[in-house]
Design a protein around this motif. Structure first.
Motif, PDB file in Angstrom:
ATOM      1  N   ASP A  79       0.820  -0.983   0.005  1.00  0.00           N
ATOM      2  CA  ASP A  79      -0.412   0.060   0.068  1.00  0.00           C
ATOM      3  C   ASP A  79       0.675   1.305  -0.067  1.00  0.00           C
ATOM      4  O   ASP A  79       0.236   2.418  -0.180  1.00  0.00           O
ATOM      5  N   ARG A  83      -3.878   0.624  -5.011  1.00  0.00           N
ATOM      6  CA  ARG A  83      -2.936   1.569  -4.536  1.00  0.00           C
ATOM      7  C   ARG A  83      -2.911   2.922  -5.329  1.00  0.00           C
ATOM      8  O   ARG A  83      -2.945   4.137  -4.917  1.00  0.00           O
ATOM      9  N   GLU A 118      -2.157   7.933  -1.381  1.00  0.00           N
ATOM     10  CA  GLU A 118      -1.097   7.225  -1.878  1.00  0.00           C
ATOM     11  C   GLU A 118      -1.075   7.287  -3.422  1.00  0.00           C
ATOM     12  O   GLU A 118      -2.082   7.891  -3.988  1.00  0.00           O
ATOM     13  N   ILE A 132       1.691   5.794  -6.929  1.00  0.00           N
ATOM     14  CA  ILE A 132       2.627   4.794  -7.428  1.00  0.00           C
ATOM     15  C   ILE A 132       3.388   5.333  -8.451  1.00  0.00           C
ATOM     16  O   ILE A 132       3.003   6.141  -9.265  1.00  0.00           O
TER      17      ILE A 132
END
Length: 426
Positions: A88, A162, A168, A170
RNA sequence: GGAGGGGUUCCCGAGUGGCCAAAGGGAUCAGACUGUAAAUCUGACGCGUAAGCUUCGGUGGUUCAAAUCCACCCCCCUCCA
């Protein structure tokens, strides 16, 4: 090494080791028809493998015992990128030198579970850095990247959460991981006729990516299989102790600590784990379960599990050492042990700290790591949690009395029920 | 590049000038009970014997007093370009 080749799937099924099959019945026929080559990747995410890696590692061995050829891949390249699957948060990248070092440490750990000298199905050890290091960026983007649809990639469950999760994100680096792993599969197919990739169920997206790529690049159908995520009945995470991960490297997790980890397995999990982590047949395991249920006393299963797995990972010697320590500390009086036994405990890997004369009990607790701080140590002593050579302690400010040392120099300190530490006067 | 939101003790997460070493939950540790289980109950959980000391992304500032206000910097997220 001969075993009916058709039995591997049945055996894995009986052990509940199959989460997903890519290819289904076709894969079963594929495996039954001939000796096949399969691979599983292990990324260097630390200087040692841990028990989370054990399941696939043992599975490779199961395949080999069934007559197939296992390829253990160490992710010298993918380890530089970091697999985002079901993580995560974005991870910090370790330096290239460090990861290179980890690769070298992990190799021998992989090697010990497989047979590299048994004829046609001898195992192989490969490093995906071999075929990615020299690949130029433009070539890679054109030849490999062109086969991936971003639309498709962001749909994969392994990264979707994600991407969707608030707060959050990536990076492109981690997002590319899937492409690298996919390329590994196609490359292993090309080089070794590797037609099956196995891995944890978190690897499903990466495995199917490789299957698709191999079809596009080589017009060949290849297959995949995943193992279930290991869950514990109480919902806590498998493979963690208060000290963190359980490592395969005996320098990081002693065979004794390793043995204890399995010995402490919950009743609700132990029979599953026997199927997952040992080579005992499902039938034998059922018998153990039946006997335990009938006996109304402490189950035998945990002991069997601990013995089997410790033997697999640390060999006869490691197992013997773990059992010696366990016997010494958990049955009978520690204070009655002769000097050679005490010395053996130290050799066997019972944590040991050397202290100067006049060190107080509190300091000993802190120095040995049994307590994080003197405050905590004081609390522990106050609650009666600390035993020195079997004797309960009520005050910690006094130096350890050398007159009470075993054989003139040893103290066995116990914190709580399960934590022991050897202390040596110097 | 623009606009907005955010970084709190192991994790999640409250706190918007003093009553804050910082709510609550989780994790962890210990005690009781046990089988070196499970469940349950109790206690601890920044450091220090204590007085007290050091913390709330970083640095500097305002103030008698800052996690809370100001400035700059770093990092993350969302939307726009």
């Amino acid at each position: 090494m001969e075993m009916a080749q058709a039995s591997i799937i049945a055996d894995l099924e009986a052990r509940n080791l199959i989460a997903q099959l890519a290819g289904g019945d076709e894969l079963k026929r594929h495996l039954a028809a001939d000796s096949r080559t399969l691979y599983c990747g292990f990324d260097p995410t630390a200087e040692s493998l841990h028990i989370g890696n054990l399941l696939p590692l043992l599975a490779l061995r199961r395949f080999q015992l069934a007559g197939h050829r296992p390829v253990a891949l160490v992710g010298g390249a993918t380890g530089l990128i970091g697999d985002p699957s079901f993580k995560d948060t974005e991870r910090n990248l370790a330096s290239i030198e460090i990861i290179g070092d980890w690769v070298e440490r992990i190799k021998p750990q992989l090697v010990r579970f497989l047979d590299f000298d048994c004829g046609a199905n001898s195992a192989l050890l490969v490093n995906n850095l071999e075929w990615t290091r020299e690949y130029d960026v433009l070539g890679f983007l054109r030849d490999v990247g062109k086969h991936f649809s971003v639309n498709n990639m962001i749909q994969k469950e392994s990264v979707r959460q994600r991407i969707e999760r608030d707060g959050e994100g990536i990076s492109y680096t981690e997002f590319s991981y899937m492409i690298l792993q996919s390329y590994d599969f196609s490359e292993l197919f090309k080089r070794y006729d590797c037609t099956i990739q196995v891995g944890g169920s978190d690897q499903w997206g990466n495995i199917t990516g490789g299957i698709d790529l191999t079809r596009r690049l080589h017009r060949q159908q290849v297959y995949g299989m995943t193992f279930p995520l290991i869950t514990k009945a109480d919902g806590s995470k498998f493979g963690k102790t208060e000290k963190g991960a359980v490592w395969l490297d005996p320098a990081k997790t002693s065979p004794y600590a390793f043995y204890q980890f399995w010995l402490n397995c919950a009743d609700a999990d132990v029979y599953h784990f026997l199927r997952y982590f040992t080579f005992l047949s499902p039938r034998e395991i059922e018998e153990i379960a039946r006997d335990d249920a009938a006996s109304q006393t402490r189950p035998a299963a945990q002991g069997i599990l601990a013995r089997e797995v410790t033997g697999l990972v640390h060999g006869e010697q490691g197992l013997a050492a773990a059992e010696r320590i366990t016997a010494a500390l958990f049955s009978g009086e520690v204070s009655g042990l002769p000097e050679e036994d005490l010395r053996q405990l130290e050799q066997d890997g019972l944590p040991c700290t050397e202290i100067a004369p006049q060190t107080t009990l509190l300091d000993v607790l802190v120095e040995s790591g049994l307590a994080r701080s003197r405050r905590i140590a004081r609390d522990l002593v106050g609650s009666g949690a600390v035993l020195v050579n079997d004797a309960s302690q009520s005050a910690g400010d006094e130096p350890l009395n050398p007159g009470l040392a075993l054989c003139g120099k040893y103290f066995v300190i116990r914190r709580g029920k399960k934590h022991h530490h050897l202390v040596k006067l110097v």
